[in-house]
Design an enzyme around this catalytic site. Structure first.
Site, PDB file in Angstrom:
ATOM      1  N   ARG A 214     -34.694  23.719 -67.327  1.00 35.69           N
ATOM      2  CA  ARG A 214     -34.984  25.114 -66.947  1.00 35.69           C
ATOM      3  C   ARG A 214     -34.243  26.019 -67.924  1.00 35.69           C
ATOM      4  O   ARG A 214     -33.145  25.667 -68.390  1.00 35.69           O
ATOM      5  CB  ARG A 214     -34.506  25.359 -65.508  1.00 35.69           C
ATOM      6  CG  ARG A 214     -34.995  26.682 -64.980  1.00 35.69           C
ATOM      7  CD  ARG A 214     -34.591  26.921 -63.536  1.00 35.69           C
ATOM      8  NE  ARG A 214     -34.663  28.340 -63.241  1.00 35.69           N
ATOM      9  CZ  ARG A 214     -34.014  28.932 -62.271  1.00 35.69           C
ATOM     10  NH1 ARG A 214     -33.253  28.219 -61.459  1.00 35.69           N
ATOM     11  NH2 ARG A 214     -34.126  30.235 -62.088  1.00 35.69           N
ATOM     12  N   HIS A 215     -34.825  27.173 -68.255  1.00 34.14           N
ATOM     13  CA  HIS A 215     -34.173  28.089 -69.204  1.00 34.14           C
ATOM     14  C   HIS A 215     -32.788  28.485 -68.702  1.00 34.14           C
ATOM     15  O   HIS A 215     -32.493  28.403 -67.506  1.00 34.14           O
ATOM     16  CB  HIS A 215     -35.046  29.338 -69.404  1.00 34.14           C
ATOM     17  CG  HIS A 215     -35.231  30.116 -68.139  1.00 34.14           C
ATOM     18  ND1 HIS A 215     -34.278  30.978 -67.645  1.00 34.14           N
ATOM     19  CD2 HIS A 215     -36.256  30.126 -67.252  1.00 34.14           C
ATOM     20  CE1 HIS A 215     -34.709  31.497 -66.515  1.00 34.14           C
ATOM     21  NE2 HIS A 215     -35.900  30.996 -66.240  1.00 34.14           N
ATOM     22  N   ASN A 221     -32.001  37.031 -63.652  1.00 33.97           N
ATOM     23  CA  ASN A 221     -31.381  36.064 -62.729  1.00 33.97           C
ATOM     24  C   ASN A 221     -30.118  36.665 -62.109  1.00 33.97           C
ATOM     25  O   ASN A 221     -29.859  36.489 -60.917  1.00 33.97           O
ATOM     26  CB  ASN A 221     -30.976  34.770 -63.444  1.00 33.97           C
ATOM     27  CG  ASN A 221     -32.160  33.924 -63.884  1.00 33.97           C
ATOM     28  OD1 ASN A 221     -32.091  33.209 -64.878  1.00 33.97           O
ATOM     29  ND2 ASN A 221     -33.257  34.009 -63.146  1.00 33.97           N
ATOM     30  N   ARG A 262     -37.251  33.867 -72.373  1.00 39.73           N
ATOM     31  CA  ARG A 262     -36.113  33.082 -71.887  1.00 39.73           C
ATOM     32  C   ARG A 262     -36.240  31.590 -72.200  1.00 39.73           C
ATOM     33  O   ARG A 262     -35.241  30.905 -72.413  1.00 39.73           O
ATOM     34  CB  ARG A 262     -35.896  33.326 -70.385  1.00 39.73           C
ATOM     35  CG  ARG A 262     -37.121  33.173 -69.480  1.00 39.73           C
ATOM     36  CD  ARG A 262     -36.828  33.870 -68.168  1.00 39.73           C
ATOM     37  NE  ARG A 262     -37.813  33.692 -67.100  1.00 39.73           N
ATOM     38  CZ  ARG A 262     -38.892  34.451 -66.949  1.00 39.73           C
ATOM     39  NH1 ARG A 262     -39.185  35.381 -67.843  1.00 39.73           N
ATOM     40  NH2 ARG A 262     -39.702  34.256 -65.903  1.00 39.73           N
ATOM     41  N   GLU A 287     -44.124  31.162 -66.091  1.00 35.64           N
ATOM     42  CA  GLU A 287     -43.639  31.163 -64.708  1.00 35.64           C
ATOM     43  C   GLU A 287     -44.693  31.754 -63.764  1.00 35.64           C
ATOM     44  O   GLU A 287     -45.550  32.547 -64.202  1.00 35.64           O
ATOM     45  CB  GLU A 287     -42.315  31.949 -64.626  1.00 35.64           C
ATOM     46  CG  GLU A 287     -41.673  32.009 -63.238  1.00 35.64           C
ATOM     47  CD  GLU A 287     -41.407  30.644 -62.593  1.00 35.64           C
ATOM     48  OE1 GLU A 287     -42.282  29.755 -62.661  1.00 35.64           O
ATOM     49  OE2 GLU A 287     -40.337  30.475 -61.984  1.00 35.64           O
ATOM     50  N   HIS A 356     -39.560  26.978 -66.235  1.00 34.05           N
ATOM     51  CA  HIS A 356     -38.995  27.921 -65.265  1.00 34.05           C
ATOM     52  C   HIS A 356     -38.861  27.242 -63.902  1.00 34.05           C
ATOM     53  O   HIS A 356     -39.382  26.145 -63.701  1.00 34.05           O
ATOM     54  CB  HIS A 356     -39.938  29.116 -65.098  1.00 34.05           C
ATOM     55  CG  HIS A 356     -40.261  29.801 -66.386  1.00 34.05           C
ATOM     56  ND1 HIS A 356     -39.674  30.969 -66.768  1.00 34.05           N
ATOM     57  CD2 HIS A 356     -41.132  29.481 -67.377  1.00 34.05           C
ATOM     58  CE1 HIS A 356     -40.160  31.359 -67.929  1.00 34.05           C
ATOM     59  NE2 HIS A 356     -41.050  30.464 -68.324  1.00 34.05           N
TER      60      HIS A 356
HETATM   61  O1  F6P Z   1     -35.962  33.862 -60.037  1.00 34.62           O
HETATM   62  C1  F6P Z   1     -36.449  33.138 -61.104  1.00 34.62           C
HETATM   63  C2  F6P Z   1     -37.867  32.690 -60.888  1.00 34.62           C
HETATM   64  O2  F6P Z   1     -38.234  31.882 -61.957  1.00 34.62           O
HETATM   65  C3  F6P Z   1     -38.884  33.834 -60.707  1.00 34.62           C
HETATM   66  O3  F6P Z   1     -39.396  34.372 -61.884  1.00 34.62           O
HETATM   67  C4  F6P Z   1     -39.954  33.184 -59.851  1.00 34.62           C
HETATM   68  O4  F6P Z   1     -40.778  34.120 -59.190  1.00 34.62           O
HETATM   69  C5  F6P Z   1     -39.094  32.373 -58.932  1.00 34.62           C
HETATM   70  O5  F6P Z   1     -37.976  31.929 -59.674  1.00 34.62           O
HETATM   71  C6  F6P Z   1     -39.806  31.171 -58.353  1.00 34.62           C
HETATM   72  O6  F6P Z   1     -39.031  30.598 -57.335  1.00 34.62           O
HETATM   73  P1  F6P Z   1     -39.435  30.804 -55.783  1.00 34.62           P
HETATM   74  O7  F6P Z   1     -40.841  30.283 -55.688  1.00 34.62           O
HETATM   75  O8  F6P Z   1     -38.448  29.944 -55.048  1.00 34.62           O
HETATM   76  O9  F6P Z   1     -39.370  32.234 -55.436  1.00 34.62           O
END
Ligand code: F6P
Length: 407
Positions: A214-215, A221, A262, A287, A356
């Site tokens: 993962r980046h 973040n 990223r 992502e 991601h």
């Molecule tokens: O927060 C980082 C991230 O990669 C967001 O860009 C993405 O929407 C999310 O995590 C995905 O994780 P989850 O589905 O648990 O919200």
């Protein structure tokens, strides 16, 4: 004593023949079968001092090129013949073998031995283009610009196309879509040893080493904001540096990323520490797109649009963000991205994907079955990576830290 078999690959350049040949060879070796690959292109590069990668060399009207290519084919057939005579069990002739004339030569050389042809095709134009773009970066074309190399390889393919005769009258033949990993046609008239095994190998995805990273940490973040295209923080850059150190002695010819900064910023130092490594960004690994919620924090979503947070909580896998995506709707594109990397990567090479949180969960679940409702909760930290190995006998995946060098 084990039985003997000759496999001859057939297909235009860049149709996944060598990858298929390696996959068959390495997997049969697990069963203690003695296999060797005889690759005409490699022999040509060894035998000729001249640059034989120019498109004219492959013109069917170039007598010098024709002579050298036929010479390589004959030498390799002779070597394969002696290999089988000296205890070898399966010889794979890895070359275009696009004409009936050339295939007759193979049939005559191995007269009396079981022989079957595997023709590789790929009708997916986009994957073919991506493959050519990647080929254009290889050392064989280092004297050309990427655009010239692409052009040169394209012309080489056209020369082969002009004389191409698909398999038709060969007694034992398989037509394989090497991008989809499926068999399109088969005709087997004789007893072909190892046949069922080879059929299985062709249609099974085998992963020697896949590193799913993962980046590093981003400014988004830090604030718990989702989506966007934020840069790495100091800490994120340090994480990328630590990954670079960790993988310095693990050869990575290609690193696959998404189109987001990223992942590219994480991959750059890793690639820089390698001897010869290119980065290929695939939109399939972008992502999850959170639509109207892009750039918001989870808390803002809960407060400002609680129905979104609630609906997502109830069914995180199936939920689709307004004007965006959901895990369920990402499934196809992520799968397609994986098909692309297996097509672009040489079978023997290690694979790294820098992705991601959500996309990596989907990638992992493409290899290792998890009930759908669990997929959006798979642990995907930034200070560790997943290492996957899949062969016909084992499926292994492990979450590893990267603080020290890989051992
Ligand atoms: O927060 C980082 C991230 O990669 C967001 O860009 C993405 O929407 C999310 O995590 C995905 O994780 P989850 O589905 O648990 O919200």
């Amino acid at each position: 004593m084990k039985e003997k078999l000759v496999i001859a690959m057939v297909g235009l350049p860049a149709r996944g023949k060598s990858t298929m040949a390696w996959k068959i060879a390495r997997t049969l070796e697990y069963d203690d079968v003695r296999v060797e690959i005889f690759n005409n292109g490699e022999l040509r590069r060894k035998l000729s001092q001249e640059n034989t990668s120019s498109p004219d060399f492959f013109s069917p009207h170039n007598p010098k090129g024709l002579e050298l290519r036929e010479k390589c084919a004959r030498i390799n057939l002779g070597l394969a013949h002696s290999f089988l005579g000296n205890g070898g069990e399966v010889a794979i002739i890895d070359a275009g073998n696009v004409t009936r004339y050339r295939r007759r030569m193979i049939e005559e050389t191995f007269n009396g031995l079981p022989l079957f042809f595997i023709e590789c095709v790929n009708v997916d134009e986009e994957a073919n283009e991506a493959y050519l773009e990647h080929k254009a970066t290889l050392t064989e074309f280092s004297h050309l610009t990427p655009a010239e190399a692409f052009d040169s390889f394209y012309k080489r393919i056209s020369h082969y196309e002009s004389i191409y005769e698909p398999l038709h009258e060969e007694r034992n033949r398989l037509l394989v879509d090497s991008f989809e990993g499926c068999i399109l046609q088969e005709q087997i008239s004789d007893v072909v040893p190892y046949y069922d095994r080879i059929r299985d190998i062709i249609t099974t995805r085998i992963v020697r080493n896949l590193f799913l990273v993962r980046h590093g940490e981003t400014y988004f973040n830090l604030e718990d904001r989702i989506g966007g295209d934020s840069d790495l923080t100091e800490k994120g850059l340090a994480q990328a540096g630590a990954l670079a150190e960790h993988f310095a002695d693990v050869p990575l010819p290609v690193i696959f990323t998404s189109n987001h900064k990223r992942t590219l910023q994480t991959a750059a130092p890793i690639a820089a520490k390698q001897k010869d490594c290119s980065i290929i960004a695939l939109p399939e690994f972008n992502e999850i797109h959170a639509g109207l919620c892009e750039g918001m924090t989870y808390q803002e979503i809960r407060r400002q649009i609680p129905h979104v947070a609630n609906a997502r909580n109830r069914n995180k896998f199936g939920y689709v963000y307004p004007s965006g995506e959901g895990y369920a709707t990402m499934e196809k594109r992520v799968h397609r991205g994986l098909q692309k990397i297996f097509y672009l990567n040489n079978y023997n090479d290690n694979i790294m994907i820098v992705g991601h949180r959500a996309v990596n969960r989907m990638i992992l679940s493409d290899f290792v079955f998890r009930p759908k409702e669990e997929v959006p909760y798979i642990y995907m930290p930034q200070h560790r990576y997943y290492h996957l190995q899949i062969d016909p006998y084992k499926k292994h995946f492990e979450l590893k830290p990267y603080v020290q060098k890989a051992g």
